[in-house]
Enzyme design. Structure first.
Site, PDB file in Angstrom:
ATOM      1  CB  THR A   1      -0.889   0.031   1.262  1.00  0.00           C
ATOM      2  OG1 THR A   1      -1.688  -1.145   1.283  1.00  0.00           O
ATOM      3  CG2 THR A   1      -1.796   1.256   1.253  1.00  0.00           C
TER       4      THR A   1
ATOM      5  CE  LYS B   1      -5.122  -0.933   1.719  1.00  0.00           C
ATOM      6  NZ  LYS B   1      -5.635  -2.047   2.469  1.00  0.00           N
TER       7      LYS B   1
ATOM      8  CE  LYS C   1       1.614   2.484   4.200  1.00  0.00           C
ATOM      9  NZ  LYS C   1       2.030   1.164   3.786  1.00  0.00           N
TER      10      LYS C   1
HETATM   11  P1  NAD Z   1       5.965  -5.624   7.406  1.00  0.00           P
HETATM   12  O1  NAD Z   1       6.699  -4.457   7.939  1.00  0.00           O
HETATM   13  O2  NAD Z   1       5.597  -6.746   8.323  1.00  0.00           O
HETATM   14  O3  NAD Z   1       6.773  -6.275   6.163  1.00  0.00           O
HETATM   15  C1  NAD Z   1       7.526  -5.536   5.250  1.00  0.00           C
HETATM   16  C2  NAD Z   1       8.760  -6.363   4.925  1.00  0.00           C
HETATM   17  O4  NAD Z   1       9.492  -5.700   3.884  1.00  0.00           O
HETATM   18  C3  NAD Z   1       9.716  -6.535   6.111  1.00  0.00           C
HETATM   19  O5  NAD Z   1       9.937  -7.912   6.339  1.00  0.00           O
HETATM   20  C4  NAD Z   1      10.987  -5.804   5.662  1.00  0.00           C
HETATM   21  O6  NAD Z   1      12.177  -6.403   6.144  1.00  0.00           O
HETATM   22  C5  NAD Z   1      10.872  -5.921   4.160  1.00  0.00           C
HETATM   23  N1  NAD Z   1      11.678  -4.935   3.438  1.00  0.00           N
HETATM   24  C6  NAD Z   1      11.758  -3.592   3.626  1.00  0.00           C
HETATM   25  N2  NAD Z   1      12.624  -3.042   2.740  1.00  0.00           N
HETATM   26  C7  NAD Z   1      13.077  -4.063   1.964  1.00  0.00           C
HETATM   27  C8  NAD Z   1      14.002  -4.135   0.888  1.00  0.00           C
HETATM   28  N3  NAD Z   1      14.635  -3.058   0.436  1.00  0.00           N
HETATM   29  N4  NAD Z   1      14.246  -5.348   0.343  1.00  0.00           N
HETATM   30  C9  NAD Z   1      13.617  -6.456   0.807  1.00  0.00           C
HETATM   31  N5  NAD Z   1      12.739  -6.452   1.837  1.00  0.00           N
HETATM   32  C10 NAD Z   1      12.479  -5.267   2.410  1.00  0.00           C
HETATM   33  O7  NAD Z   1       4.635  -5.015   6.720  1.00  0.00           O
HETATM   34  P2  NAD Z   1       3.284  -5.798   6.348  1.00  0.00           P
HETATM   35  O8  NAD Z   1       2.333  -5.734   7.489  1.00  0.00           O
HETATM   36  O9  NAD Z   1       3.635  -7.110   5.745  1.00  0.00           O
HETATM   37  O10 NAD Z   1       2.709  -4.815   5.221  1.00  0.00           O
HETATM   38  C11 NAD Z   1       3.271  -4.767   3.919  1.00  0.00           C
HETATM   39  C12 NAD Z   1       2.413  -3.832   3.080  1.00  0.00           C
HETATM   40  O11 NAD Z   1       1.070  -4.324   3.052  1.00  0.00           O
HETATM   41  C13 NAD Z   1       2.349  -2.407   3.611  1.00  0.00           C
HETATM   42  O12 NAD Z   1       2.386  -1.516   2.532  1.00  0.00           O
HETATM   43  C14 NAD Z   1       0.989  -2.369   4.336  1.00  0.00           C
HETATM   44  O13 NAD Z   1       0.434  -1.061   4.377  1.00  0.00           O
HETATM   45  C15 NAD Z   1       0.158  -3.300   3.465  1.00  0.00           C
HETATM   46  N6  NAD Z   1      -0.968  -3.933   4.159  1.00  0.00           N
HETATM   47  C16 NAD Z   1      -0.811  -4.461   5.401  1.00  0.00           C
HETATM   48  C17 NAD Z   1      -1.913  -5.054   6.021  1.00  0.00           C
HETATM   49  C18 NAD Z   1      -1.785  -5.654   7.403  1.00  0.00           C
HETATM   50  O14 NAD Z   1      -2.822  -5.945   8.025  1.00  0.00           O
HETATM   51  N7  NAD Z   1      -0.565  -5.883   7.910  1.00  0.00           N
HETATM   52  C19 NAD Z   1      -3.152  -5.125   5.377  1.00  0.00           C
HETATM   53  C20 NAD Z   1      -3.265  -4.606   4.073  1.00  0.00           C
HETATM   54  C21 NAD Z   1      -2.157  -4.013   3.467  1.00  0.00           C
END
Ligand code: NAD
Length: 297
Positions: free
Chosen positions: A94, A169, A244
């Site tokens: 997102t 979204k 966010k």
């Molecule tokens: P998270 O922080 O758990 O996971 C993100 C991952 O990306 C981490 O493991 C981090 O190490 C990795 N990362 C960051 N920079 C990187 C790079 N340069 N190379 C490789 N890996 C890298 O976040 P999440 O909860 O999994 O959310 C991910 C996305 O999904 C976000 O944009 C969030 O807004 C969206 N989202 C989350 C939810 C939820 O309920 N958690 C629901 C819908 C959408």
């Protein structure tokens, strides 16, 4: 079956990556966290040492990263140089509409089939493969992406051109933030007026005040068994995540000139709640702030 590179194995990405492997694809997984890569290996993926290694020779690429700056850095720094033109690319993070559009345009100019494909549904839906994908990008890119997204979700909807997946979204989540606050206010007022909360739910859920925030995710304990209110407001969907998305919506409103006064109020209230320590609670816990019982028990 295809070779798929998966980058970003966090709360959401780990389950999505596992579902692609479960569907029979050869998945090459990369994250900055070695622990996350290990977890993906345990779920049937092959670990990669860098994003560039993961994408080289892949038929498809999925990214699930925190925010726009990470997406831009990974695509411009590694993916565009290492992947082969013609590869279908799905960014499921997102992020802001402007970054989604500019990364999408850069990808198209380099001959990739790129879609922005953010999701609705939290960690449980990511694990279960029941996410909803909102997809922006050209028809040809959508057609190639759709089968892979279907391996991770229950609904895959084409929203329009590049950036419209992210637009859908943030518009949806702005509406969700507003209806949740409105629902919480109504329950708090009902409480002050001596109206039993279950009785108010029974009435409003069948009257014109009905919404998803009321009937599927009721912010007070009792009426809806599965709602976070019945488990101490453990997310679910955390306040910090809602904040966010509201910030993204307000940025988009400012750049597009849209009038979103209730979205601005919702952002201000969620920022206040976050500052008061509510960030890791479910976003429906804002009921306690409005009712006057947050941090008083
Ligand atoms: P998270 O922080 O758990 O996971 C993100 C991952 O990306 C981490 O493991 C981090 O190490 C990795 N990362 C960051 N920079 C990187 C790079 N340069 N190379 C490789 N890996 C890298 O976040 P999440 O909860 O999994 O959310 C991910 C996305 O999904 C976000 O944009 C969030 O807004 C969206 N989202 C989350 C939810 C939820 O309920 N958690 C629901 C819908 C959408």
């Amino acid at each position: 079956m295809a070779i798929i590179a998966f980058i970003g194995l966090g709360n959401m990405g780990s389950g999505m990556c596992a579902n692609l492997a479960k569907a029979g694809h050869e998945v090459r997984a990369f994250d900055l966290s070695a622990e996350a890569v290990k977890r993906a290996e345990g779920a049937g993926a092959r670990g990669a040492k860098s994003a560039a290694e993961a994408v080289s020779g892949a038929d498809a690429i999925v990214t699930m990263l925190p925010a726009g700056k990470h997406v831009r850095a990974v695509y411009e720094g590694e993916i565009f140089d290492a992947a082969q033109p013609g590869t279908v690319i799905m960014d499921c993070s997102t992020i802001d509409v402007a970054t989604a559009r500019s990364v999408g345009e850069a990808a198209a100019a380099k001959g990739f089939l790129f879609v922005d494909a953010p999701v609705s549904g939290g960690v449980a839906a990511a694990d279960a493969g029941t996410l909803t994908f909102m997809v922006g990008g050209p028809e040809a890119a959508f057609a190639k992406a759709e089968p892979f997204l279907s391996n991770m979700g229950k609904a895959v909807i084409h929203a329009g051109d590049a950036g419209t997946g992210q637009a859908a979204k943030i518009c949806n989540n702005m509406l969700l933030g507003i209806t949740m606050i409105g629902t919480c206010e109504a329950f708090a007022l009902a409480d002050r007026l001596g109206l039993d909360q279950q009785r108010f739910f029974d009435i409003a859920s069948k009257a014109s005040g009905q919404s998803w925030s009321m009937t599927s995710y009721c912010p007070v304990p009792g009426p809806v068994e599965t709602s976070p209110a019945n488990r101490g407001y453990t997310p679910g969907f955390a306040t910090a995540m809602m904040l966010k998305d509201l910030k993204l919506a307000m940025d988009a409103a400012a750049t597009s000139g849209a009038s979103t006064p209730l979205g601005a109020q919702a952002e201000a209230l969620y920022a206040l709640f976050d500052n008061m320590g509510g960030g890791s609670s479910d976003f429906s816990a804002i009921y306690k702030l409005l009712q006057g019982s947050w941090n008083t028990e």
